[in-house]
Design a protein around this motif. Structure first.
Motif, PDB file in Angstrom:
ATOM      1  N   ILE A   1      31.041  -3.907  -3.681  1.00 17.05           N
ATOM      2  CA  ILE A   1      30.426  -2.704  -4.352  1.00 17.05           C
ATOM      3  C   ILE A   1      30.558  -1.436  -3.415  1.00 17.05           C
ATOM      4  CG2 ILE A   1      28.005  -2.758  -3.927  1.00 17.05           C
ATOM      5  CD1 ILE A   1      27.613  -2.277  -6.963  1.00 17.05           C
TER       6      ILE A   1
ATOM      7  N   LEU B   1      34.057  -1.307 -12.870  1.00 16.77           N
ATOM      8  CA  LEU B   1      33.411  -2.451 -12.918  1.00 16.77           C
ATOM      9  C   LEU B   1      32.260  -2.318 -14.061  1.00 16.77           C
ATOM     10  CD1 LEU B   1      31.670  -4.552 -11.650  1.00 16.77           C
ATOM     11  CD2 LEU B   1      30.561  -3.040 -10.187  1.00 16.77           C
TER      12      LEU B   1
ATOM     13  N   TYR C   1      23.482   2.496  -6.734  1.00 23.03           N
ATOM     14  CA  TYR C   1      24.956   2.664  -6.155  1.00 23.03           C
ATOM     15  C   TYR C   1      24.582   3.504  -4.759  1.00 23.03           C
ATOM     16  CZ  TYR C   1      27.057   1.181 -10.562  1.00 23.03           C
ATOM     17  OH  TYR C   1      27.127   0.433 -11.347  1.00 23.03           O
TER      18      TYR C   1
ATOM     19  N   VAL D   1      31.431  -6.887  -7.306  1.00 18.48           N
ATOM     20  CA  VAL D   1      29.982  -6.728  -6.810  1.00 18.48           C
ATOM     21  C   VAL D   1      29.682  -6.898  -5.285  1.00 18.48           C
ATOM     22  CG1 VAL D   1      27.441  -7.280  -6.944  1.00 18.48           C
ATOM     23  CG2 VAL D   1      28.874  -6.989  -9.041  1.00 18.48           C
TER      24      VAL D   1
ATOM     25  N   ILE E   1      33.810   2.188  -9.322  1.00 16.51           N
ATOM     26  CA  ILE E   1      32.651   1.577 -10.242  1.00 16.51           C
ATOM     27  C   ILE E   1      32.696   1.831 -11.583  1.00 16.51           C
ATOM     28  CG2 ILE E   1      30.278   2.492 -10.996  1.00 16.51           C
ATOM     29  CD1 ILE E   1      30.277   1.160  -8.329  1.00 16.51           C
TER      30      ILE E   1
ATOM     31  N   SER F   1      22.581   1.285  -2.079  1.00 17.29           N
ATOM     32  CA  SER F   1      23.698   0.538  -1.413  1.00 17.29           C
ATOM     33  C   SER F   1      24.753   1.205  -0.571  1.00 17.29           C
ATOM     34  CB  SER F   1      24.417  -0.336  -2.573  1.00 17.29           C
ATOM     35  OG  SER F   1      23.515  -0.975  -3.464  1.00 17.29           O
TER      36      SER F   1
END
Length: 779
Positions: free
Chosen positions: A674, A626, A380, A671, A623, A383
């Motif tokens: 994300i 998710l 995370y 995703v 998140i 990214s």
């Protein structure tokens, strides 16, 4: 199988195994036949000279696992005959006699010869004393003996037979220890598969590193055979062979724990099947069988599946693919079956080199880079930082659904897509074809579980490093040469040292108790829990130097979770073998509800499942959403897995699969966005996307290759599927260090302490006020 045929099969085993692989096996050779029977030979078979030791000479059991049963008075319709024939017993005199019996060293020695060690002797005595003192109606013979002792007649040792009778009632395993040892004897697992032993199989080992074409050559033989089975470690790999076979005009079925796909419209089985290794049949005959990634035979949790396939597949040709480090071990295993191994060696098709410089900054990323992390938190964080730099990246980690992984891989591989960077866990090590130019290790330290089931931080092994590094510059990708480096400068020399080592050779293979063996245990110990049965089985199990018993902590975790639910043993065993992520509270709760509904004999319908998961679901906003969607996907997987084992009770597999595909699409959208989800999470929990204090500090240490026995901090590691909850209590519950009930109790106690402190503060304040007022009045 007849006895003569059994002896014939053994006569085909080369003599050399008698002094090596079977050196620890008994003269009383047992062959498991059916569910509860053994064919036994009282005389040693010809050639088995080393089978001289009896079962009773094996290591003593772990008696701490023996749980005493509660028994009631065994007096029947005769009433208190002993009191009528003699007189009522004096309890104070009885206590003196019993304590005297307990202190006699001769009795303790005699009891130890009959299986009662000091611990069991003490427990048995406490139970016997309570039984004698608290029961008003004892059996006539015991009452008379006790009365004689109270009157000074007889000898204290006369109590021993009655004490042992009671001990065997509360510890029933003492009476059947020899039978239990025979059932748990795992020293010759090759004999568990009579169909495979009835044929002379040809074993071909395709040995080579990643991207050497070893599996490709095995699959060519698979496609050319009249009938064949492919056994892979992942659903993605089985699915890849399924598609490749059908595209080549060879009809092939797909079998995984959660899916059965038949190419025939009427559901007839094809001659070829691609399956996950746990699902392979050891009774169906094939011309060719392919076992992929054979080095996983030493895996602490799943190794038993490779052992079962290697020893049990009924195929004329067994094609084994894997690391050269497993060659000698497979040869040795095949000695026990009388089969020789042909080895075919392969070299890597495209080279990869270790760079002399680390990346050091995300500003230095290039198209085709893959950053490998060992935690979701790192994924995370990285990214988000890549997105800040105006670059797009694909994300792949273990708990993503297969469809989402394939979607992200396709996005990364597409030359027309602007996404040129991949951030992934070591989930890319197997099962995905990716066009990677450069592998970048963000860390060299990975969370793992040791042989005792304890969580620890380990530097990655040479085998793991090679598996991941080998993804760079694959033969089928646009990059013909690969590169490997690290994100941090101090990790680079350690990576070079890891990759320069020789891969540790494989020396043992995993085994796991079967449902039949546990049923036989339960036949002898009907009042034991499943978790306790497993513990006793492992404690008594005997394996030779080639094998080990796989870690059963996950099995026991599920067994304890549903112990209070009334299920028959076979159903309970099947439920406990379900592949679930025990770190996901929602998945565990669902598992419990599934078992409870099943026990009521109420089918788990599509509507019931939809109510439970709150279907329909919407796209994730952060998140945490998710992660929850991933957990729901796992719950639907669990339903499908159970539906193939209990079809009547899980009747709506097709409809559940349809909504699972919809959920996969929702997760894919999440995703793809994300970085937006990470930004949304930052507003509520900014620490979640801060750069992680990397484990590179560990890499700097001169003991970086030793096991570091500590639990990772929550901000360092987020386990696969772990909810992003930062509270200490939730972390302790998720790590198994605290139960929800205990957490609630601590919360109540803390609340009470807090209230008491507040009352104390108010009381002190009130006292001070009173004193102040008093002083003012005096003035």
């Amino acid at each position: 199988m007849s006895v003569n045929r059994f002896i014939f099969l053994f006569s085909r085993v080369p003599h050399r195994i008698c002094t090596k692989s079977l050196r620890s096996t008994n003269a009383l050779v047992g062959y498991r036949c059916g569910r509860f029977g053994f064919i036994t030979f009282k005389e040693p078979l010809s050639g088995f000279v080393s089978f001289q030791r009896s079962v009773s000479s094996s290591r003593p059991p772990d008696t701490s696992l023996f749980v005493p049963l509660t028994i009631k008075s065994d007096v029947g319709s005769d009433g208190d005959v002993g009191a009528e024939l003699t007189q009522p017993l004096d309890k104070s005199e009885l206590l003196k006699i019993l304590n005297k019996f307990y202190k006699r060293k001769e009795m303790q020695k005699l009891a130890s010869d009959h299986g009662l060690d000091a611990r069991l002797f003490h427990q048995a005595f406490i139970s016997f004393r309570k039984y004698v003192l608290e029961n008003s109606n004892l059996s006539a013979d015991l009452h008379i003996i006790l009365n004689d002792l109270c009157c000074g007649a007889g000898h204290i040792d006369d109590l021993y037979p009655y004490f042992m009778r009671h001990a065997k009632q509360i510890f029933p395993m003492l009476d059947c220890m020899d039978d239990l040892r025979k059932i748990s004897d795992l020293r010759v697992p090759a004999n568990w598969y009579p169909e495979a032993r009835a044929i002379q199989r040809k074993v071909i080992f395709h040995a080579g590193p990643t991207n050497s074409g070893k599996t490709h050559h095995a699959i060519l033989r698979y496609l050319a055979a009249k009938s064949a089975v492919y056994c892979g470690p992942l659903k993605l790999l089985a699915h890849e062979i399924f598609e490749k076979s059908n595209n080549a005009g060879v009809p092939c079925d797909l079998v995984t724990g959660e899916e059965r796909t038949f190419v025939d419209a009427e559901g007839r089985q094809a001659d070829h099947v691609a399956c996950t290794i746990e699902m392979c049949s050891v009774t169906t005959p094939y011309e060719v069988a392919v076992i992929d990634e054979i080095q996983m035979i030493r895996d602490l949790s799943r190794g038993w599946a490779w052992t079962r396939a290697l020893l049990g597949l009924c195929a004329e040709e067994i094609h084994v693919c894997g690391e050269p480090a497993a060659v000698n071990f497979v040869r040795e295993l095949m000695y026990t079956t009388g089969e020789e191994v042909e080895v075919r060696n392969y070299k890597r098709l495209t080279p990869f080199s270790i760079l002399d410089q680390a990346v050091e900054s995300l500003d230095n990323l290039r198209p085709g880079d893959c950053i490998v992390c060992f935690s979701k938190n790192d994924i995370y964080s990285i990214s988000r930082q890549i997105e800040i730099r105006g670059l797009e990246c694909a994300v792949i980690y273990g708990s993503l659904p297969p469809g989402t992984k394939l979607s992200q891989a396709k996005k990364f591989n597409d030359p027309q897509d602007p996404c040129k960077i991949l951030v992934a866990t070591d989930a890319i090590g197997m099962g995905l074809n990716l066009s990677i130019k450069r592998i970048i290790f963000n860390s060299l330290v990975k969370p793992s579980m040791n042989e005792k089931g304890e969580k620890q931080m380990d530097t990655i092994s040479t085998s793991q490093a090679l598996q991941i590094a080998g993804r760079a510059g694959r033969f089928s990708s646009i990059f013909k040469e690969g590169e490997v480096t690290t994100m941090h400068r101090e990790d680079l020399p350690i990576l070079k040292e890891i990759l320069s080592r020789t891969v540790e050779v494989i020396e043992t293979a995993g085994l796991h108790p079967t449902a039949d063996q546990i049923e036989m245990f339960a036949y002898h110990l009907p009042d034991a829990t499943l978790s306790n049965l497993i513990d006793i089985f492992v404690s008594l199990s005997q394996v030779d130097g080639l094998y080990f018993v796989c870690n059963i902590d996950d099995f026991k975790f599920l067994a304890d979770m549903i112990q209070h639910i009334p299920l028959n043993l076979r159903s309970r065993y099947v439920f406990c073998t379900a592949p679930i992520n025990k770190k996901q509270p929602f998945v565990c709760t669902s598992f419990l509800k599934f078992a409870r509904q099943f026990s009521r004999d109420e089918p788990l319908t599509f509507d019931w499942v939809c109510r439970h998961v709150h279907w329909p679901l919407v796209q994730p906003m952060n998140i945490k959403d998710l992660v929850h969607l991933e957990a729901v996907h796992d719950v639907l997987d669990l339903y499908l897995w159970l539906s193939y084992r209990f079809m009547d009770m899980f009747p709506d597999a097709n409809r559940v699969r349809e909504i699972q595909q919809e959920l996969d699409s929702i997760i894919q959208m999440g995703v793809r966005n994300i970085t937006r989800l990470i930004r949304a999470t930052e507003t509520s929990a900014p620490s979640m996307t801060d750069p992680v204090p990397n484990q590179k500090r560990l890499a700097q240490s001169p003991i970086s290759f030793r096991k570091i026995r500590r639990l990772p901090k929550a901000q360092d590691i987020i386990e696969e599927g772990e909810p992003l909850d930062r509270s200490l209590g939730s972390r302790l519950v998720q790590e198994g260090l605290l139960t929800p009930d205990l957490l609630r109790q601590l919360q109540m106690e803390w609340s009470k302490v807090h209230q008491d402190e507040e009352r104390g503060v108010k009381l002190v304040a009130g006292t001070l006020n009173d004193k102040t007022k008093g002083r003012k009045k005096k003035k």
